[in-house]
Design a protein around this motif. Sequence first.
Motif, PDB file in Angstrom:
ATOM      1  N   VAL A  19       0.843  -1.209   0.000  1.00 60.05           N
ATOM      2  CA  VAL A  19       0.000   0.000   0.000  1.00 60.05           C
ATOM      3  C   VAL A  19       0.874   1.253   0.000  1.00 60.05           C
ATOM      4  O   VAL A  19       0.631   2.202  -0.756  1.00 60.05           O
ATOM      5  CB  VAL A  19      -0.941   0.002   1.228  1.00 60.05           C
ATOM      6  N   TYR A  20       1.885   1.260   0.837  1.00 59.15           N
ATOM      7  CA  TYR A  20       2.814   2.386   0.961  1.00 59.15           C
ATOM      8  C   TYR A  20       3.491   2.689  -0.382  1.00 59.15           C
ATOM      9  O   TYR A  20       3.517   3.833  -0.842  1.00 59.15           O
ATOM     10  CB  TYR A  20       3.845   2.025   2.025  1.00 59.15           C
ATOM     11  N   HIS A  21       4.015   1.673  -1.021  1.00 59.39           N
ATOM     12  CA  HIS A  21       4.711   1.866  -2.294  1.00 59.39           C
ATOM     13  C   HIS A  21       3.748   2.227  -3.425  1.00 59.39           C
ATOM     14  O   HIS A  21       4.088   3.004  -4.325  1.00 59.39           O
ATOM     15  CB  HIS A  21       5.516   0.618  -2.651  1.00 59.39           C
ATOM     16  N   PHE A  22       2.553   1.675  -3.374  1.00 60.78           N
ATOM     17  CA  PHE A  22       1.545   1.994  -4.388  1.00 60.78           C
ATOM     18  C   PHE A  22       1.180   3.477  -4.336  1.00 60.78           C
ATOM     19  O   PHE A  22       1.060   4.142  -5.379  1.00 60.78           O
ATOM     20  CB  PHE A  22       0.305   1.128  -4.151  1.00 60.78           C
ATOM     21  N   ALA A  23       1.018   4.024  -3.131  1.00 62.46           N
ATOM     22  CA  ALA A  23       0.694   5.444  -2.987  1.00 62.46           C
ATOM     23  C   ALA A  23       1.795   6.320  -3.569  1.00 62.46           C
ATOM     24  O   ALA A  23       1.532   7.305  -4.279  1.00 62.46           O
ATOM     25  CB  ALA A  23       0.465   5.789  -1.519  1.00 62.46           C
ATOM     26  N   TYR A  24       3.041   5.963  -3.294  1.00 64.95           N
ATOM     27  CA  TYR A  24       4.155   6.752  -3.815  1.00 64.95           C
ATOM     28  C   TYR A  24       4.283   6.633  -5.334  1.00 64.95           C
ATOM     29  O   TYR A  24       4.626   7.607  -6.012  1.00 64.95           O
ATOM     30  CB  TYR A  24       5.463   6.335  -3.144  1.00 64.95           C
ATOM     31  N   MET A  25       4.007   5.458  -5.883  1.00 66.25           N
ATOM     32  CA  MET A  25       4.092   5.312  -7.333  1.00 66.25           C
ATOM     33  C   MET A  25       2.955   6.048  -8.028  1.00 66.25           C
ATOM     34  O   MET A  25       3.136   6.611  -9.111  1.00 66.25           O
ATOM     35  CB  MET A  25       4.107   3.834  -7.724  1.00 66.25           C
ATOM     36  N   LEU A  26       1.784   6.078  -7.423  1.00 68.57           N
ATOM     37  CA  LEU A  26       0.697   6.895  -7.977  1.00 68.57           C
ATOM     38  C   LEU A  26       1.134   8.356  -8.075  1.00 68.57           C
ATOM     39  O   LEU A  26       0.874   9.032  -9.074  1.00 68.57           O
ATOM     40  CB  LEU A  26      -0.562   6.783  -7.106  1.00 68.57           C
ATOM     41  N   ALA A  27       1.813   8.829  -7.032  1.00 68.24           N
ATOM     42  CA  ALA A  27       2.315  10.206  -7.040  1.00 68.24           C
ATOM     43  C   ALA A  27       3.344  10.396  -8.150  1.00 68.24           C
ATOM     44  O   ALA A  27       3.354  11.432  -8.832  1.00 68.24           O
ATOM     45  CB  ALA A  27       2.921  10.553  -5.685  1.00 68.24           C
ATOM     46  N   ALA A  35      -4.341   7.932   1.500  1.00 64.12           N
ATOM     47  CA  ALA A  35      -4.141   6.651   2.174  1.00 64.12           C
ATOM     48  C   ALA A  35      -4.893   6.677   3.502  1.00 64.12           C
ATOM     49  O   ALA A  35      -4.772   7.639   4.266  1.00 64.12           O
ATOM     50  CB  ALA A  35      -2.656   6.389   2.407  1.00 64.12           C
ATOM     51  N   ILE A  36      -5.676   5.620   3.752  1.00 64.88           N
ATOM     52  CA  ILE A  36      -6.479   5.553   4.973  1.00 64.88           C
ATOM     53  C   ILE A  36      -6.071   4.305   5.750  1.00 64.88           C
ATOM     54  O   ILE A  36      -6.185   3.186   5.235  1.00 64.88           O
ATOM     55  CB  ILE A  36      -7.989   5.510   4.657  1.00 64.88           C
ATOM     56  N   ILE A  93       0.198  13.056  -1.798  1.00 68.58           N
ATOM     57  CA  ILE A  93      -0.180  11.967  -0.893  1.00 68.58           C
ATOM     58  C   ILE A  93      -0.694  12.531   0.425  1.00 68.58           C
ATOM     59  O   ILE A  93      -0.001  13.293   1.093  1.00 68.58           O
ATOM     60  CB  ILE A  93       1.009  11.029  -0.604  1.00 68.58           C
ATOM     61  N   GLY A  94      -1.910  12.151   0.779  1.00 69.67           N
ATOM     62  CA  GLY A  94      -2.481  12.491   2.078  1.00 69.67           C
ATOM     63  C   GLY A  94      -2.687  11.226   2.884  1.00 69.67           C
ATOM     64  O   GLY A  94      -2.788  10.130   2.329  1.00 69.67           O
ATOM     65  N   PHE A 145      -7.448   8.687  -6.060  1.00 70.62           N
ATOM     66  CA  PHE A 145      -7.615   7.351  -5.503  1.00 70.62           C
ATOM     67  C   PHE A 145      -7.612   7.406  -3.980  1.00 70.62           C
ATOM     68  O   PHE A 145      -6.835   8.156  -3.387  1.00 70.62           O
ATOM     69  CB  PHE A 145      -6.473   6.419  -5.951  1.00 70.62           C
ATOM     70  N   ASN A 146      -8.482   6.605  -3.376  1.00 67.85           N
ATOM     71  CA  ASN A 146      -8.424   6.344  -1.944  1.00 67.85           C
ATOM     72  C   ASN A 146      -7.855   4.937  -1.780  1.00 67.85           C
ATOM     73  O   ASN A 146      -8.339   3.989  -2.410  1.00 67.85           O
ATOM     74  CB  ASN A 146      -9.823   6.400  -1.315  1.00 67.85           C
ATOM     75  N   ILE A 147      -6.833   4.804  -0.945  1.00 66.55           N
ATOM     76  CA  ILE A 147      -6.176   3.511  -0.762  1.00 66.55           C
ATOM     77  C   ILE A 147      -6.292   3.124   0.707  1.00 66.55           C
ATOM     78  O   ILE A 147      -5.823   3.855   1.587  1.00 66.55           O
ATOM     79  CB  ILE A 147      -4.685   3.585  -1.150  1.00 66.55           C
ATOM     80  N   ILE A 148      -6.902   1.991   0.982  1.00 68.12           N
ATOM     81  CA  ILE A 148      -7.186   1.615   2.361  1.00 68.12           C
ATOM     82  C   ILE A 148      -6.405   0.368   2.763  1.00 68.12           C
ATOM     83  O   ILE A 148      -6.388  -0.636   2.043  1.00 68.12           O
ATOM     84  CB  ILE A 148      -8.692   1.361   2.568  1.00 68.12           C
ATOM     85  N   ASP A 149      -5.777   0.455   3.917  1.00 68.65           N
ATOM     86  CA  ASP A 149      -5.086  -0.686   4.503  1.00 68.65           C
ATOM     87  C   ASP A 149      -5.892  -1.175   5.699  1.00 68.65           C
ATOM     88  O   ASP A 149      -6.281  -0.377   6.556  1.00 68.65           O
ATOM     89  CB  ASP A 149      -3.675  -0.277   4.945  1.00 68.65           C
TER      90      ASP A 149
END
Length: 328
Positions: A19-27, A35-36, A93-94, A145-149
């Motif tokens: 999830v962490y890496h996906f958020a950074y790659m989206l950026a 990220a939630i 990234i938020g 995108f909202n990304i939830i862990d």
Amino acid sequence: MKTIVFFNNKGGVGKTTLVYHFAYMLAELGYRSLAIDLDPQANLTSMFLTDERLQEVYDNENLRPTILESIKPLNRGISDIQPAHIENISEKIGLICGDLELSLFEDKLSSSWGNCLNRDEAAFRIVSSFYRVIVEASQRFKADFNIIDIGPNFGAINRATLIAADYVIVPMAADLFSLQGLKNLGNRLDNWHTEWEDRSNRNPEPSLILPVGKMKPLGYVVMQHGIKESRPVKSYLKWANRIPQVFREFVLKKTIIEEIKVEEDKYCISLLKHYHSLIPMAMESRKPIFLLKPSEGAIGAHLGAVKNAYLDFKSLTEKIIISINANL
């Protein structure tokens, strides 16, 4: 706004790291993501924030800027949800921080799920609380995108989170227990979708915005697999090549016509390597492995591994985006 949950009830497969890496790659690709962290262990939050900031967040007993503050009035029965605090990790990234005390909300979510059958408005407000918090925060952050862990279990917190999701991605290992987890996941998603459809039709308050409960499975990511000459080693193939069949049969509810190898499966989003030596560097530098620089230890063979990691996560992220666009 597209909401993605990364989930498997088999833990220890590297879900939060993904999830962490996906958020950074989206950026990196120009997208804004929120990220939630809805895992009461709050591991995603600890990856994003420095030790100093973590202490500031969790030492504040009066007003802790986490997901808990947004639902606390609802949990106490004195008001509805409140806007969530968004940590600005970067321009794109938020983060809505997790909270160990979120687990205390589990019982109320569980009882409210049953009370929705009685057309109880308060129950619907509680069950839909995560969804409504995410929608408001996402609009405020202007997230693409909202990304939830979430944690590796089938509890009420995860159920309330999954019905708020448009898409589900399954991180997993190539082993027996991950395959069993995949079977359990497919059956549970199907049941929750049906149960929520029945409940949402009983909502007594038309002005209350409820999640649709779509939670469409997009595919799976095989994490930390062994490789040799860019191909999975034999010991992993035994289990990895069973994933396409199990995913289709139990998650997609499709009939299996022919045997498919994992490397050729369209639902296999990625076969991610285990970047052993890069992980400590990334943790020390508080950044994803694919953004490590020579000054942070990424020299020689490590620098090549960083470049390969960038390409791997770029391919993974682009495949997810293409799959979402195809399902709109």
